[in-house]
Design an enzyme around this catalytic site. Structure first.
Site, PDB file in Angstrom:
ATOM      1  N   ILE A  77       0.838  -1.201   0.000  1.00  0.00           N
ATOM      2  CA  ILE A  77       0.000   0.000   0.000  1.00  0.00           C
ATOM      3  C   ILE A  77       0.879   1.260   0.000  1.00  0.00           C
ATOM      4  CG2 ILE A  77      -1.832   1.269   1.231  1.00  0.00           C
ATOM      5  CD1 ILE A  77      -2.817  -1.466   0.300  1.00  0.00           C
ATOM      6  N   GLY A  78       1.979   1.178   0.723  1.00  0.00           N
ATOM      7  CA  GLY A  78       2.866   2.353   0.788  1.00  0.00           C
ATOM      8  C   GLY A  78       2.329   3.437   1.717  1.00  0.00           C
ATOM      9  N   ASN A 135       4.952   1.833  14.319  1.00  0.00           N
ATOM     10  CA  ASN A 135       5.227   0.856  13.256  1.00  0.00           C
ATOM     11  C   ASN A 135       6.697   1.011  12.851  1.00  0.00           C
ATOM     12  OD1 ASN A 135       5.427  -0.667  10.948  1.00  0.00           O
ATOM     13  ND2 ASN A 135       4.033   0.588   9.742  1.00  0.00           N
ATOM     14  N   CYS A 138       8.707   0.579   8.801  1.00  0.00           N
ATOM     15  CA  CYS A 138       8.887   1.540   7.701  1.00  0.00           C
ATOM     16  C   CYS A 138      10.353   1.626   7.307  1.00  0.00           C
ATOM     17  CB  CYS A 138       8.474   2.946   8.132  1.00  0.00           C
ATOM     18  SG  CYS A 138       6.961   3.009   8.993  1.00  0.00           S
ATOM     19  N   ASN A 204       4.180  -7.644  12.153  1.00  0.00           N
ATOM     20  CA  ASN A 204       3.771  -6.966  10.936  1.00  0.00           C
ATOM     21  C   ASN A 204       3.854  -7.999   9.804  1.00  0.00           C
ATOM     22  OD1 ASN A 204       3.263  -4.881   8.977  1.00  0.00           O
ATOM     23  ND2 ASN A 204       4.063  -3.438  10.477  1.00  0.00           N
ATOM     24  N   GLY A 283      -6.537  -8.652  11.212  1.00  0.00           N
ATOM     25  CA  GLY A 283      -6.469  -7.822  10.017  1.00  0.00           C
ATOM     26  C   GLY A 283      -7.136  -8.456   8.815  1.00  0.00           C
TER      27      GLY A 283
END
Ligand SMILES: Cc1cc2nc3c(=O)[nH]c(=O)nc-3n(C[C@H](O)[C@H](O)[C@H](O)COP(=O)(O)O)c2cc1C
Length: 323
Positions: A77-78, A135, A138, A204, A283
């Site tokens: 998704i970025g 998070n 990244c 993640n 999720g």
């Protein structure tokens, strides 16, 4: 008393159920409102974790951004999002109507920007943010794009920066969300604990690649993407197990673990609790089953009844004397 068997605690935060949304898979307020099951879902949740927020708006990656695999989903998704200011103005007030603790997932491209983002959110939220989930998956642009979460020294600096950004006198839960794309997850976990994180969440997405056999090229512009869903459940479970078994702060629940990865049924929730998670996030399963949280709550209640136990009693129980 009936309802109390579902309760759990993460740091100072008391949760009525151990079920949380996983960042990026549940959007923010509008997506929840659009569900036919929105009220029952909100009632089944212990807290709402938002999609990743960054200081400035981000357009995200070029399409395609998601493809299904046989046992999950690959996404790239970025971190598309409208930025901190619009999040504060448009989404946060709507989320509060559900009367749930709101944990904001934060992302940045430098150590300094994590702290800046945390300070900005907490100075302008009208006291409405319950927690921040950092998070660390990244890319660290200043260090050549490698994820923050793979370097324990960087994890420590990010967490210290965010902790220091919490205004004096405010009780904000700081959760560090770890990447599984590393040999030993207990290393960054210990670094986050040394820097004062209140809780850990893991995992993640797992790095993966898909290739289009017709164009004979990778599907995603960035080649690799993040794998989620049932395929990664044993990996997430293993990482929760390792942290609970090997880190005394986790074992004593001084720094509780929020388990994530492939959780699709109430049985999966029970497994994560038994491995050492104090709560879980769901999720990808929510994309497939819109009523997943309602069903999970029902299944969990029956299991607790049948076994005359509580969520708190299940946490880490599978370790018995074997670790
Ligand atoms: C479409 C999509 C977007 C995501 N966006 C974020 C994000 O913004 N921040 C984050 O920390 N994790 C993000 N994740 C990771 C999830 O929160 C979760 O850690 C991962 O999907 C594993 O859980 P699951 O198997 O239940 O989906 C995203 C995952 C997906 C599938």
């Amino acid at each position: 008393m009936e309802e109390r068997r579902l309760e759990t605690t993460i740091g100072n935060l008391h949760l009525r159920t151990p079920l949380l949304t996983a960042s990026g898979t549940s959007g923010s307020a509008d997506e929840l409102a659009g569900l036919r099951e929105s009220k029952a879902t909100a009632q089944a949740l212990g807290a709402f974790v938002t999609k990743g927020v960054t200081l400035e708006p981000r357009r995200g990656n070029p399409e395609p951004r998601v493809i299904e695999t046989r046992a999950g989903l690959l996404n790239s998704i970025g971190l598309q999002n409208k930025g901190a200011d619009r999040f504060l103005r448009e989404d946060l007030p709507k989320l509060w109507q559900y009367e749930l603790p709101v944990i904001v997932n934060i992302s940045a491209n430098s150590v300094e920007d994590y702290a800046k983002l945390a300070a900005h959110l907490l100075a302008n939220d009208g006291g409405q943010i319950t927690g921040l989930e950092i998070n660390v998956s990244c890319p660290n642009i200043k260090e050549g794009g490698v994820a923050f979460g793979v370097d324990p020294k960087v994890v420590e600096r990010v967490v210290r920066g965010v902790k220091a950004a919490v205004p004096r006198g405010r009780d904000v839960l700081i959760v560090t969300k770890l990447t599984p794309n590393i040999t030993d997850i207990t290393v960054p976990a210990k670094a986050a604990i040394a820097a004062g994180t209140d809780a850990l969440s893991m995992i993640n997405t797992v790095r993966g690649v898909a290739i289009n056999i017709h164009t004979q090229e990778p599907y995603f512009a960035n080649v690799s993407a993040g794998l989620s869903g049932p395929a990664i459940k044993p990996i997430g479970l293993c990482m929760v197990w390792d942290c609970f078994a090997k880190i005394p702060e986790c074992r004593r629940r001084k720094v509780p673990i929020i388990g994530i990865g492939g959780i699709s049924t109430w049985e999966d929730v029970v497994e994560y609790l038994l491995a050492g998670a104090s709560a879980v996030q769901v999720g990808t399963a929510w994309f497939v089953y819109p009523d997943v949280f309602v069903e999970m709550k029902k299944g969990l209640e029956k299991y607790l009844d049948d076994n005359k136990t509580t969520v708190r009693e299940l946490i880490g129980k599978a370790h018995g004397t074997c670790s």
